[in-house]
Scaffold this active site. Structure first.
Site, PDB file in Angstrom:
ATOM      1  N   ARG A  63      45.604  39.629  37.007  1.00  0.00           N
ATOM      2  CA  ARG A  63      44.323  40.246  37.361  1.00  0.00           C
ATOM      3  C   ARG A  63      44.458  41.088  38.627  1.00  0.00           C
ATOM      4  NH1 ARG A  63      39.698  41.726  34.921  1.00  0.00           N
ATOM      5  NH2 ARG A  63      37.783  41.057  35.931  1.00  0.00           N
ATOM      6  N   THR A 119      39.349  48.349  27.614  1.00  0.00           N
ATOM      7  CA  THR A 119      40.365  47.311  27.496  1.00  0.00           C
ATOM      8  C   THR A 119      41.039  47.352  26.121  1.00  0.00           C
ATOM      9  OG1 THR A 119      39.094  45.906  28.969  1.00  0.00           O
ATOM     10  CG2 THR A 119      40.724  44.781  27.670  1.00  0.00           C
ATOM     11  N   THR A 141      43.746  45.769  30.672  1.00  0.00           N
ATOM     12  CA  THR A 141      42.586  46.623  30.933  1.00  0.00           C
ATOM     13  C   THR A 141      42.801  47.495  32.171  1.00  0.00           C
ATOM     14  OG1 THR A 141      40.177  46.512  31.282  1.00  0.00           O
ATOM     15  CG2 THR A 141      41.490  44.879  32.427  1.00  0.00           C
ATOM     16  N   GLU A 174      39.557  48.162  33.302  1.00  0.00           N
ATOM     17  CA  GLU A 174      38.110  47.955  33.383  1.00  0.00           C
ATOM     18  C   GLU A 174      37.393  48.993  32.521  1.00  0.00           C
ATOM     19  OE1 GLU A 174      35.478  46.301  33.286  1.00  0.00           O
ATOM     20  OE2 GLU A 174      34.073  47.616  34.287  1.00  0.00           O
ATOM     21  N   GLU A 189      38.499  47.740  38.590  1.00  0.00           N
ATOM     22  CA  GLU A 189      38.202  46.336  38.267  1.00  0.00           C
ATOM     23  C   GLU A 189      37.289  45.666  39.286  1.00  0.00           C
ATOM     24  OE1 GLU A 189      38.548  44.511  34.987  1.00  0.00           O
ATOM     25  OE2 GLU A 189      40.256  45.820  35.370  1.00  0.00           O
ATOM     26  N   ASP A 204      33.812  44.487  38.679  1.00  0.00           N
ATOM     27  CA  ASP A 204      33.506  43.238  37.960  1.00  0.00           C
ATOM     28  C   ASP A 204      32.974  42.156  38.905  1.00  0.00           C
ATOM     29  OD1 ASP A 204      34.003  44.081  35.414  1.00  0.00           O
ATOM     30  OD2 ASP A 204      35.837  42.936  35.112  1.00  0.00           O
ATOM     31  N   SER A 256      36.577  37.736  35.161  1.00  0.00           N
ATOM     32  CA  SER A 256      36.811  38.497  33.931  1.00  0.00           C
ATOM     33  C   SER A 256      36.198  37.765  32.745  1.00  0.00           C
ATOM     34  CB  SER A 256      38.318  38.645  33.715  1.00  0.00           C
ATOM     35  OG  SER A 256      38.581  39.199  32.447  1.00  0.00           O
ATOM     36  N   SER A 257      36.040  38.503  31.645  1.00  0.00           N
ATOM     37  CA  SER A 257      35.633  37.908  30.370  1.00  0.00           C
ATOM     38  C   SER A 257      36.777  37.932  29.366  1.00  0.00           C
ATOM     39  CB  SER A 257      34.469  38.702  29.775  1.00  0.00           C
ATOM     40  OG  SER A 257      33.390  38.706  30.652  1.00  0.00           O
ATOM     41  N   GLY A 312      34.354  44.104  27.547  1.00  0.00           N
ATOM     42  CA  GLY A 312      33.622  43.558  28.694  1.00  0.00           C
ATOM     43  C   GLY A 312      33.153  42.142  28.390  1.00  0.00           C
TER      44      GLY A 312
HETATM   45  N1  GLU Z   1      36.853  44.240  33.108  1.00  0.00           N
HETATM   46  C1  GLU Z   1      36.509  43.462  31.956  1.00  0.00           C
HETATM   47  C2  GLU Z   1      36.902  42.023  32.117  1.00  0.00           C
HETATM   48  O1  GLU Z   1      37.858  41.738  32.737  1.00  0.00           O
HETATM   49  C3  GLU Z   1      37.121  43.981  30.728  1.00  0.00           C
HETATM   50  C4  GLU Z   1      36.612  45.340  30.441  1.00  0.00           C
HETATM   51  C5  GLU Z   1      36.434  45.623  29.027  1.00  0.00           C
HETATM   52  O2  GLU Z   1      36.843  44.894  28.138  1.00  0.00           O
HETATM   53  O3  GLU Z   1      35.857  46.644  28.779  1.00  0.00           O
HETATM   54  O4  GLU Z   1      36.248  41.184  31.593  1.00  0.00           O
END
Ligand code: GLU
Length: 627
Positions: free
Chosen positions: A125, A427, A445, A447, A466, A469, A493-494, A515
């Site tokens: 990350r 991503t 990613t 972001e 990033e 986030d 993050s997701s 995201g």
């Molecule tokens: N920045 C997002 C995350 O880490 C991912 C971005 C995306 O999937 O568009 O969760």
């Protein structure tokens, strides 16, 4: 996985035969003398077919992009393992999907090593500078900085984690040298790839932002505009960067010439005349201090299966696991089974479970000590939270967060109701299974699509944004927020690269961009495949519902369909979206590999197997496996 011969592929130091997959470039002129992008030169590498499903044996890959899928296959066929293939694919995606991932970004790498039966994750990350504080994304008066302005700025750029992730993955688990694995991507960047509609759309939708930064316009808007479908797109600067780090190591990005270029550009972005953007705070010391630690995965139990995912700073493994737990808890409350539910009932349950998991995620999960991971993933906590569930009506939104305190007799969720922070939509994700049964699930990613919009001058890659986030200000005044910025902190993050094991044997890997919708998409694919008995390609293709507590999105016409209307009648407020996510996965069904990707979203994905089967084996989906 039983029919796959397992033998060790774990070698220290990534020593392996340095056999060239392609002719070494050798002929490169310095980047600044050659125009990037379109133009005459060697013929582009023709675009391979996409193909959303492939079934067979001997190894498999899946991702969004056919060039990357083919590179993965070449590595597997030439004896590389899953980790080698994943790194080569990721480098290729850095060429063909430069707005979603690349050297300037970060990601999470989940690896299952067949012989030892162990699963590891690498935390790659992006990280905030040491100078960051909880108010770094506010103005002097304590208000959040404007989100859109922060997105395209130096301030949003975190220390990239992707280059070190690749090196750590190879050092710990790979068999080939980085230099060798970068060559296919380097060659593609130099010769060029054929622009498809997806690439053109992404470029076009970012063109205005890219024009803020002349270097980005030079590299990605050749001739001042987005390339047309069918054009050849080249990135000789990136080819040279791959060559450089192949020869001299990824240290170039953390301590060498590329590191210096990153710091200079982030702190004082070169912009078009009259444009000013927030400068960043990264220093050479921040880059030099970066590490990509190898960590245990999160482990969620689902009907006797182990669902392994990414832990903090991702909320992915925790929230996906919690959604699965809640679905089982709802079964216990209602006496009904997920597999028998009508589509509307199923999506109602799924929406309630997702909203509940998001309430807890936003309150408890972030890059802070003491995240109650075990409690959030416990059956007891799910049972307590399931007391809020009404099989007929949607809970009123936002659902309050609960108390994962180990005492599950009293409080199903009175903790407070919070909104949903904004998040990006880009991503990319890739999966690999090799002939030995090793598995990689890797989401990476920068972001947002196009990241910060800032290209490192002369090096041909975009820097992430990033740090957007982070929650810019506390989500709810007076309620602790684990996702505020901080020194050398990683934004929550997701991303949810996931591997599912049945008695220690891999049965599934999956993941997606999108995201915060990543969490719901991955959970929905797992439920579709494992519980609802869909083929993997259908579980991926199914219309998606992304309930994130304060908002509820639905794609591919679901909101206006009959099922969508039933959901609305139960109190759901669905928002129509064209697409949610762009997923891929690989299932192992009685030793047969089933690689799958999108059929429609993102213009379809690419799945490959080393030895295609003449026909599909019996036993698709979880309920038929082994039976
Ligand atoms: N920045 C997002 C995350 O880490 C991912 C971005 C995306 O999937 O568009 O969760």
């Amino acid at each position: 996985m039983a029919e796959i011969t397992r033998r060790t592929v774990l070698t220290a130091g990534g020593a392996g035969a340095a056999v060239a997959l392609t002719a070494p470039p050798g002929h490169a002129e310095p980047a600044h003398r050659r125009p990037p992008g379109r133009g005459r030169g060697p013929r582009a590498v023709p675009e391979p077919l996409k193909v959303p499903e492939a079934i067979g044996a001997g190894g498999a890959v899946s991702c969004v992009d056919p060039y990357a899928a083919d590179v993965g296959m070449r590595i597997l066929r030439s004896g590389g393992n899953a980790v080698d293939a994943a790194v080569a694919m990721a480098a290729t995606l850095g060429v063909t999907e430069p707005f979603s991932c690349g050297l300037g970004g970060g990601g999470f790498f989940v690896y299952h090593h067949a012989r030892s039966g162990r699963t590891w994750t690498i935390n790659g990350r992006e990280t905030a500078p040491a100078s960051f504080t909880s108010t770094s994304l506010t103005d002097g008066a304590g208000n959040a900085l404007p989100f859109a302005k922060t997105v395209s700025s130096g301030l949003s750029v975190g220390v990239p984690g992707t280059p070190l992730t690749w090196q750590v993955a190879l050092d710990r688990f790979g068999t080939r040298r980085l230099r060798w694995l970068l060559r296919p991507a380097e060659q593609l960047a130099r010769r060029g790839f054929v622009v498809d509609a997806y690439y053109r759309r992404h470029t076009e939708s970012n063109a205005e932002r890219f024009r803020l930064f002349p270097e980005t316009a030079r590299v990605f808007l050749p001739g001042g505009k987005a390339p047309e479908v069918g054009d050849t797109m080249r990135n000789p600067d990136l080819a040279d960067t791959y060559d450089l780090i192949g020869r001299r190591g990824v240290g170039e990005l953390y301590r060498g010439q590329v590191a210096r270029a990153i710091v200079d550009e982030v702190r004082d972005p070169s912009t078009a005349p009259g444009v000013s953007v927030y400068p960043g705070q990264l220093t050479a010391a921040d880059l030099a201090a970066y590490t990509a630690p190898v960590l245990e995965p999160t482990r969620a139990s689902h009907r006797g299966l182990d669902v392994l995912g990414m832990g903090v700073p991702s909320s992915g493994g925790i929230a996906v696991g919690q959604i699965l737990r809640l679905m089982v808890a709802y079964e216990e409350r209602t006496g009904r089974r997920v597999q028998d539910l009508s589509e509307a009932d199923y999506l109602h349950w799924f929406s309630e479970a997702s909203a509940t998991a998001f309430a807890d995620r936003n309150r408890y999960v972030g890059d802070v000590p003491g995240v109650p991971v075990g409690e959030l993933l416990s059956a007891g906590y799910a049972d307590e939270r399931a007391l809020l569930f009404d099989p007929e009506r949607a809970m009123s939104r936002p659902v309050p967060f609960g108390s994962p305190d180990g005492d599950y007799t009293d409080d199903p969720g009175t903790g407070g109701r919070q909104g949903q922070p904004p998040q990006g939509q880009s991503t990319t994700h890739l999966n690999v299974v090799d002939r030995w049964g090793n598995v990689v699930s890797y989401t990476l990613t920068i972001e947002q699509t196009g990241g910060s919009g800032i290209t490192v001058p002369g090096y041909g890659f975009l820097l992430n944004n990033e740090l957007t986030d982070f929650d810019f200000v506390p989500l709810t005044p007076g309620v602790p927020d684990p996702n505020l910025p901080g020194p050398r902190k990683q934004p929550r993050s997701s991303m949810s690269p996931t591997i599912v094991l049945d008695e220690g044997q891999p049965v599934l890997t999956a993941g997606t961009p999108g995201g915060a919708t990543i969490i719901t998409s991955v959970a929905q694919i797992l439920l579709g495949y494992l519980d609802r008995d869909l083929d993997l390609v259908d579980a991926i293709a199914a219309p998606r519902l992304s309930s994130r507590n304060a908002v509820e999105d639905a794609d591919l016409g679901l909101a206006t369909s009959e099922v969508g209307q039933e959901l609305t009648a139960r109190g759901h407020t669905l928002r129509s979206r064209e697409w949610i996510g762009n997923a891929s996965g690989i299932a192992v069904e009685r030793g047969q590999l089933v690689a799958a990707a999108e059929t429609v979203r993102g213009d379809g994905g690419a799945a490959r197997v080393v030895r295609p089967a003449l026909r599909r084996g019996h036993g698709r989906g979880r309920r038929h496996r082994g039976g």
